[in-house]
Design a protein around this motif. Structure first.
Motif, PDB file in Angstrom:
ATOM      1  N   LEU A  22     -35.865  65.007  17.485  1.00  0.00           N
ATOM      2  CA  LEU A  22     -35.389  63.629  17.318  1.00  0.00           C
ATOM      3  C   LEU A  22     -34.661  63.148  18.567  1.00  0.00           C
ATOM      4  CD1 LEU A  22     -35.256  61.180  15.499  1.00  0.00           C
ATOM      5  CD2 LEU A  22     -33.261  62.184  14.376  1.00  0.00           C
ATOM      6  N   LEU A  23     -33.862  64.022  19.164  1.00  0.00           N
ATOM      7  CA  LEU A  23     -33.173  63.648  20.403  1.00  0.00           C
ATOM      8  C   LEU A  23     -34.182  63.395  21.523  1.00  0.00           C
ATOM      9  CD1 LEU A  23     -30.133  66.095  20.349  1.00  0.00           C
ATOM     10  CD2 LEU A  23     -30.185  63.681  19.687  1.00  0.00           C
ATOM     11  N   LEU A  28     -32.687  61.200  24.458  1.00  0.00           N
ATOM     12  CA  LEU A  28     -31.304  61.666  24.475  1.00  0.00           C
ATOM     13  C   LEU A  28     -31.285  63.134  24.889  1.00  0.00           C
ATOM     14  CD1 LEU A  28     -30.028  59.988  21.210  1.00  0.00           C
ATOM     15  CD2 LEU A  28     -29.378  59.396  23.544  1.00  0.00           C
ATOM     16  N   PRO A  29     -30.160  63.596  25.430  1.00  0.00           N
ATOM     17  CA  PRO A  29     -30.074  64.995  25.863  1.00  0.00           C
ATOM     18  C   PRO A  29     -30.332  65.960  24.712  1.00  0.00           C
ATOM     19  CG  PRO A  29     -28.222  63.723  26.701  1.00  0.00           C
ATOM     20  CD  PRO A  29     -28.940  62.848  25.722  1.00  0.00           C
ATOM     21  N   TYR A  30     -31.256  66.884  24.933  1.00  0.00           N
ATOM     22  CA  TYR A  30     -31.609  67.860  23.905  1.00  0.00           C
ATOM     23  C   TYR A  30     -31.686  69.293  24.429  1.00  0.00           C
ATOM     24  CZ  TYR A  30     -36.206  67.953  26.033  1.00  0.00           C
ATOM     25  OH  TYR A  30     -37.216  68.107  26.936  1.00  0.00           O
ATOM     26  N   GLY A  51     -31.566  61.250  10.774  1.00  0.00           N
ATOM     27  CA  GLY A  51     -30.691  61.060  11.921  1.00  0.00           C
ATOM     28  C   GLY A  51     -29.927  62.313  12.256  1.00  0.00           C
ATOM     29  N   VAL A  52     -29.333  62.302  13.442  1.00  0.00           N
ATOM     30  CA  VAL A  52     -28.538  63.438  13.904  1.00  0.00           C
ATOM     31  C   VAL A  52     -27.361  62.922  14.725  1.00  0.00           C
ATOM     32  CG1 VAL A  52     -30.542  64.980  13.984  1.00  0.00           C
ATOM     33  CG2 VAL A  52     -29.837  63.802  16.050  1.00  0.00           C
ATOM     34  N   VAL A  68     -28.202  59.417  16.727  1.00  0.00           N
ATOM     35  CA  VAL A  68     -29.461  58.679  16.684  1.00  0.00           C
ATOM     36  C   VAL A  68     -30.017  58.695  15.265  1.00  0.00           C
ATOM     37  CG1 VAL A  68     -30.939  60.643  17.322  1.00  0.00           C
ATOM     38  CG2 VAL A  68     -31.691  58.312  17.836  1.00  0.00           C
ATOM     39  N   ILE A  69     -30.642  57.582  14.907  1.00  0.00           N
ATOM     40  CA  ILE A  69     -31.284  57.416  13.609  1.00  0.00           C
ATOM     41  C   ILE A  69     -32.764  57.126  13.868  1.00  0.00           C
ATOM     42  CG2 ILE A  69     -31.359  56.036  11.476  1.00  0.00           C
ATOM     43  CD1 ILE A  69     -28.761  57.707  11.836  1.00  0.00           C
TER      44      ILE A  69
END
Length: 148
Positions: A22-23, A28-30, A51-52, A68-69
């Motif tokens: 998801l990231l 987004l940084p993962y 989301g997370v 994030v969703i």
């Protein structure tokens, strides 16, 4: 309006691949998720992860990260529910100030009492995180919130 069917809980071993996916899907940084899986939470609705988010704790300071969703679930208050859960987790664990970096969600966080701060004015414990040193661009907006 927040949907009452959302559940936010700490991510477990089975969730980590989903957190990373998801990231990554949302730019987004993962890459460091597996080095600190205890920092991440998942949000579910009807037993589906939607989301997370994460929070790293460094004494009285914390780094809010990677909220994030899923795009199809946005606009229903889920992001707010994740943010509030992470803030409460941080507060319960002695954090008095949360910091974050964002390239896209500054307005979302500013509506929740986060204020812009220069990166050089962030405590060194937060500046040394991989989020600050490697994963987020220097152009990212830095925000902070005093937890009450």
């Amino acid at each position: 309006m927040t949907d009452s069917s959302i559940t936010v809980r700490r991510a477990d071993g089975e969730d980590i691949a989903r957190v990373e996916a998801l990231l990554e899907a949302n730019d987004l940084p993962y890459r460091d998720v597996r080095t600190k899986p205890e920092c991440f939470f998942v949000a579910s609705s009807d037993a589906e992860v939607i989301g997370v988010g994460g929070v790293e704790i460094y004494g009285s300071n914390g780094l809010l990260r990677s909220v994030v969703i899923e795009e199809s679930s946005r606009g229903r208050g889920y992001g707010t529910a994740v943010r509030e859960t992470l803030e409460e987790h941080a507060r319960t664990n002695g954090v008095t100030t949360l910091y974050l970096l964002t390239t896209t969600a500054s307005a979302f966080f500013r509506r929740s009492e986060y204020e812009r701060v220069d990166r050089e004015n962030v405590p060194s414990s937060i500046q040394r995180t991989t989020e600050f040193t490697d994963l987020c661009p220097t152009s990212a907006t830095c925000l902070k919130k005093e937890l009450r």
